[in-house]
Design an enzyme around this catalytic site. Structure first.
Site, mmCIF file in Angstrom:
data_model
loop_
_atom_site.group_PDB
_atom_site.id
_atom_site.type_symbol
_atom_site.label_atom_id
_atom_site.label_comp_id
_atom_site.label_asym_id
_atom_site.label_seq_id
_atom_site.Cartn_x
_atom_site.Cartn_y
_atom_site.Cartn_z
ATOM 1 C CG ASP A 1 64.851 -10.766 16.587
ATOM 2 O OD1 ASP A 1 65.800 -10.841 17.237
ATOM 3 O OD2 ASP A 1 63.959 -9.761 16.578
ATOM 4 C CG ASP A 29 63.287 -0.267 18.742
ATOM 5 O OD1 ASP A 29 62.228 0.653 18.212
ATOM 6 O OD2 ASP A 29 63.209 -1.280 18.483
ATOM 7 C CG ASP A 30 66.921 -1.781 16.913
ATOM 8 O OD1 ASP A 30 67.673 -1.637 17.680
ATOM 9 O OD2 ASP A 30 66.272 -2.666 16.953
ATOM 10 C CE LYS A 73 61.605 -3.483 16.142
ATOM 11 N NZ LYS A 73 60.833 -3.806 17.385
#
Length: 751
Positions: free
Chosen positions: A232, A121-122, A45
């Site tokens: 994380d 995602d997210d 990420k």
């Protein structure tokens, strides 16, 4: 490899945080080849061009690195999957954004990559105005882009799609009734695989029923992105335990399973090793063989041995791999090692027995660090390390015992309390007295076990610092150090309870549901302490230079007085810059700085020691008002007798006058909010300043346990280092005019 039919099993580098290095990825590929895993998904990420700057193409240097990874993975028989996360700011209806997305993936395709993933995602569910006019829903927008990219790439055999609702808890209103998932399942091209994490973002288990439900909605078997070992989301947690809670039989319900492991590369040996075992077992069962099943509780069914209890068997390889020295090279994998000579348990006993045997008369070497004998971790230390950093939903045996013992010792501390109101009257029957005696013995026996585990944690910390490679030390040290510090405070608290001075006013700590509070074992230990809700006392970055020096925090004993007096005298001389400025009487400075607290309230005095002896102390007063009265009636008369005017020492009389001034009253406005007081002293050669924080926290825990709601301390405004230290721990400067000396500064904090 036929990617459309092959079960994809391997690793996804998809965490938030610093991506792995190229060398670490090469070692990862070696591990994966050895354990017969087949897929690596690239998607860190914090790679800016993977997520935030997804529109930008890679530079020639970055191209070279990606090409090297792709070639290296192919050499190891692995499928390299490149993923991109454009969802944060892509305009789905924009032909420009779509062209940039194609340009980026075309660049990677030319480097030899043949498998891809697009991740949504997210991200926020909302559409911009242009997209709202072009698409009927958020799901339709994502599916449209994914389908077009899939066709543009020539319909590769492996193409993955991560939905925004990627687990059961994110589905609205449920998995089976989610309009978003139903749209994805119906409109996404059938050969595109869909990523799923299970019932939760971090699923404790994967069930056949749950996977069957999502398979029905998605109209295809999902590919599990498994966050079991992902850490994380919590900077204080690490997961060294095995891959479990997923039966090998689940493979028939899945397109594949990729493990998203710890951010710290060196921590992933056991998780990936056991993932390989899970995958090979599933393949054996599919072929009709009788394989080993990693089932509930981590037990190896069919073999009869506990998985956790067989770390040695799991890590040992045929080619002379030992549980031991941790290295990072192409020839050696991560090793958790046993000593090569002698008995490991005996070495630990000797280490424990010699921890604090240094006599008080031995001089301290300035700035010197006395390290533990350099040796690899023993098997019992490995078990302890893994048990303390096991899995997100469960702890290992050592951690469970630690938490259970601390809870029990707190709840039953009245058995050893001198202030026990539940105790019997003075005249009791013999059998009642015997029962009470046995209960107190039980408390002390259980406390001894708890203290022993805390000492093992301290020894583990020292062994990790002195006995592992730099790569492993870099990855593991923050977690081992954090737990060592929390264990120091918890150990000091139990030792203090054992002295029988608690009133039980604020003993229970903070109530919280299991797994709610962050921090793993360290966080749960913290929350069991009366001061546990004050996170600023516990959460700090580790020191830049790790030290293997062993420290201990404990209640003050009378035999410590000489060392403490010597320490404050040394500090005074250092502050004045000349040894000649010492008073005529050797006790004079100690009597002024420490004497009243040590004489009148020793139960709130804590000592910090290392292998060379006492190196710090913190003294507390729970009720300053009553303490001041006792000083006037008890302490000062004794000092006047000890230092009579006829001795003729002007220095002594000057200090005695300062003692008189020290007993001046503090204003009510201060004591109303901060009824307690403390004094902190430590030698300047402390390499790890965090132990001083632990020392202070141990005292605050005791003050809070006996009902104090605020504490203050007074110091000189020129002492910038101490002011900065206390400010970071939540102390705030109070009005300077409320200090007893004009130049003094008073800092306070609520408990």
């Amino acid at each position: 490899m036929d990617g459309r039919s092959e079960f994809l099993c391997g690793v996804v580098e998809g965490f938030y945080g610093r991506p792995w290095s190229m060398e670490q990825r090469k070692v990862l590929f070696q591990w994966m080849q050895r354990w017969e895993l087949n897929t690596y998904l690239y998607g860190p990420k914090d790679d800016l061009k993977h997520r935030l700057l997804w529109r930008e193409v890679y530079s020639p240097e970055e191209e070279g690195q990606l090409h090297t990874l792709i070639v290296e993975s192919e050499k190891r028989g692995l499928r390299f999957v490149y993923s991109l996360s454009p969802g944060q700011d892509i305009v789905f209806s924009s032909s420009c954004d779509l062209s940039l997305l194609k340009r980026k993936l075309r660049q990677v395709s030319k480097l030899g990559c043949q498998a891809f993933a697009i991740l949504f995602d997210d991200i926020d569910h909302s559409l911009c105005q242009a997209d709202s006019q072009a698409f009927s829903s958020f799901a339709h927008a994502q599916v449209s882009v994914a389908n077009e990219i899939y066709r543009f790439l020539g319909e590769p055999p492996v193409f993955l799609f991560c939905p925004t609702e990627y687990c059961g808890s994110l589905c609205s209103p449920s998995v089976s009734k989610s309009p978003y998932l139903m749209t994805v399942g119906e409109d996404l091209l059938p050969n595109i695989s869909i990523i799923w994490t299970g019932s939760k973002v971090i699923s404790r288990e994967l069930s056949v029923e749950g996977l069957s439900e999502v398979q029905s909605v998605l109209q295809r078997p999902p590919l599990v992105w498994d966050n079991l070992h992902a850490n994380d989301y919590d900077s204080r947690r690490l997961f060294l335990g095995p891959f479990k809670g997923r039966y090998p039989q689940l493979a028939t319900q899945l397109r594949g399973l990729l493990l998203n492991p710890n951010c710290e590369f060196e921590a992933n040996y056991i998780p990936l090793h056991t993932l390989g075992t899970w995958y090979r077992t599933g393949r054996k069962e599919k072929k009709g063989g009788r394989g080993m099943i990693v089932g509930e509780g981590g037990r190896r069914q069919g073999g009869g041995k506990e998985h956790f209890g067989q770390i040695r068997d799991m890590v040992l390889e045929k080619n002379t791999h030992t549980l031991g020295t941790l290295t990072l090279s192409e020839q050696q994998t991560l090793r958790l090692a046993l000593p090569t000579g002698g008995d490991g348990e005996e070495r630990e006993k000797k280490l424990h027995n010699n921890q604090f045997q240094q006599g008080p008369g031995q001089p301290r070497s300035p700035g010197g660090v006395l390290c533990v004998e350099k040796a690899p971790l023993s098997e019992s230390q490995i078990r302890l390390l893994v048990g303390l950093h096991y899995l997100p939903h469960e702890h290992g045996p050592s951690a469970q015992r630690l938490l259970q013992d601390l809870t029990w010792l707190k709840e039953h501390c009245h058995l050893v309390s001198a202030n026990d109101k539940k105790g019997p009257p003075q005249k009791v029957c013999v059998c009642r007295s015997k029962a009470l005696h046995l209960s107190a013995e039980e408390w002390r026996g259980r406390a001894a076990g708890f203290l022993g585990v805390c000492e093992e944690i301290a020894a583990l910390h020292s062994s990790v610092v002195s006995g592992v490679s730099k790569a492993v030390l870099y990855d593991l040290y923050p977690y081992v150090w954090d737990l060592r510090n929390t264990a120091l405070v918890a150990k000091a608290f139990i030792c203090w309870l054992g002295c029988g001075t608690t009133t039980g006013a604020e003993l229970l700590g903070v109530e919280s549901e299991p797994w709610v509070f962050k921090g793993g074992v360290s966080g749960e230990l913290q929350m069991l302490l009366p001061i546990g809700s004050n996170s600023e006392l516990f959460s700090h970055p580790p020191p830049l230079f790790p030290t293997s020096r062993l420290y201990n925090i404990r209640p003050y004993h009378n035999k410590d007085k000489a060392e403490l007096y010597c320490m404050v005298r040394q500090l005074q001389q250092g502050a004045q810059g000349s040894p000649d400025s010492s008073p005529a009487h050797p006790d004079l400075i100690g009597d002024r700085c420490l004497g009243p607290c040590l004489a009148l309230c020793p139960e709130y005095s804590m000592v910090l020691e290392d292998e060379l002896g006492v190196c710090g102390c913190v003294l507390g007063v729970v009720d300053v008002r009553s303490f001041a009265k006792r000083c006037q009636t008890c302490w000062m008369p004794a000092m006047r007798d000890k230092y009579p005017p006829r001795t003729g020492h002007a220095n002594s009389q000057e200090v005695l006058q300062q003692m008189e001034e020290d007993q001046g009253e503090y204003p009510d406005s201060l004591l109303y909010h901060f009824p307690s007081q403390l004094r902190l002293d430590a030698l300047p050669d402390l390499v790890d300043i965090s132990v001083t924080r632990c020392l202070l926290t141990a005292l605050l825990t005791a003050l809070k346990a006996n009902g104090s709601h605020g504490v203050f301390c007074e110091m000189q405004p020129t002492d910038r280092m101490r002011l900065d230290f206390l400010t970071k721990l939540g102390f705030l400067e109070i009005i300077r005019g409320e200090a007893r000396h004009r130049e003094g500064v008073v800092l306070g904090r609520l408990l």
